[in-house]
Design a protein around this motif. Structure first.
Motif, PDB file in Angstrom:
ATOM      1  N   VAL A   1      32.369  -2.174  22.555  1.00 12.60           N
ATOM      2  CA  VAL A   1      31.958  -2.704  21.259  1.00 12.60           C
ATOM      3  C   VAL A   1      32.690  -2.261  20.270  1.00 12.60           C
ATOM      4  CG1 VAL A   1      29.603  -2.817  22.293  1.00 12.60           C
ATOM      5  CG2 VAL A   1      30.240  -0.829  20.908  1.00 12.60           C
TER       6      VAL A   1
ATOM      7  N   THR B   1      27.520   2.296  17.216  1.00 11.92           N
ATOM      8  CA  THR B   1      26.570   1.851  18.223  1.00 11.92           C
ATOM      9  C   THR B   1      25.875   3.407  18.882  1.00 11.92           C
ATOM     10  OG1 THR B   1      27.559  -0.073  18.692  1.00 11.92           O
ATOM     11  CG2 THR B   1      26.034   0.746  20.386  1.00 11.92           C
ATOM     12  N   HIS B   2      26.754   4.086  19.260  1.00 11.73           N
ATOM     13  CA  HIS B   2      26.245   5.607  19.897  1.00 11.73           C
ATOM     14  C   HIS B   2      26.575   6.829  19.312  1.00 11.73           C
ATOM     15  CE1 HIS B   2      25.713   2.376  23.137  1.00 11.73           C
ATOM     16  NE2 HIS B   2      24.427   2.893  23.288  1.00 11.73           N
TER      17      HIS B   2
ATOM     18  N   TRP C   1      30.419   0.322  11.330  1.00 18.40           N
ATOM     19  CA  TRP C   1      28.998   0.090  11.070  1.00 18.40           C
ATOM     20  C   TRP C   1      28.768  -0.885   9.994  1.00 18.40           C
ATOM     21  CZ3 TRP C   1      27.761   2.298   6.128  1.00 18.40           C
ATOM     22  CH2 TRP C   1      28.781   3.315   5.812  1.00 18.40           C
TER      23      TRP C   1
END
Length: 105
Positions: free
Chosen positions: A46, A67-68, A50
């Motif tokens: 991905v 994402t993580h 952000w």
């Protein structure tokens, strides 16, 4: 080499996203040097930002995946924390001259 941006378009400790020939990438300036990577987290593939042009953690010292939360070294793209630790972002060769930042894609 392809023109990426004017040097003044990338502030010290700043990051910026780009799309060139359908490829998403981003640039970070640290210590006066520019580093360019494909905008693709090795964990899930991905995009990392952000918000538009926001690729760095709150301290502007590491690249952070939105994402993580994986964290990457600006200088070499190595993941130092998160689900893809030990993997790396894909670097893009770049150089800067008086006209701006150039990349080899």
């Amino acid at each position: 080499m392809k023109f990426l941006c004017a040097g003044s378009d990338l502030a010290e400790a700043g990051s910026r996203g780009f799309e060139i020939e359908g490829k998403k990438l981003f640039a970070v300036r640290r210590g006066g040097q520019v580093f360019v990577y494909f905008n693709r987290c090795p964990h899930r593939g991905v995009g990392l930002e952000w918000q538009p042009d926001q690729f760095l953690d709150p301290s502007n010292s590491l690249i952070q995946c939105a994402t993580h939360g994986a964290l990457f070294l600006i200088e070499n793209g190595e993941c130092v924390a998160g689900p893809c630790a030990g993997q790396s972002l894909t670097a893009i060769e770049c150089r800067e001259d008086t006209q701006g930042v150039w990349i080899d894609v």
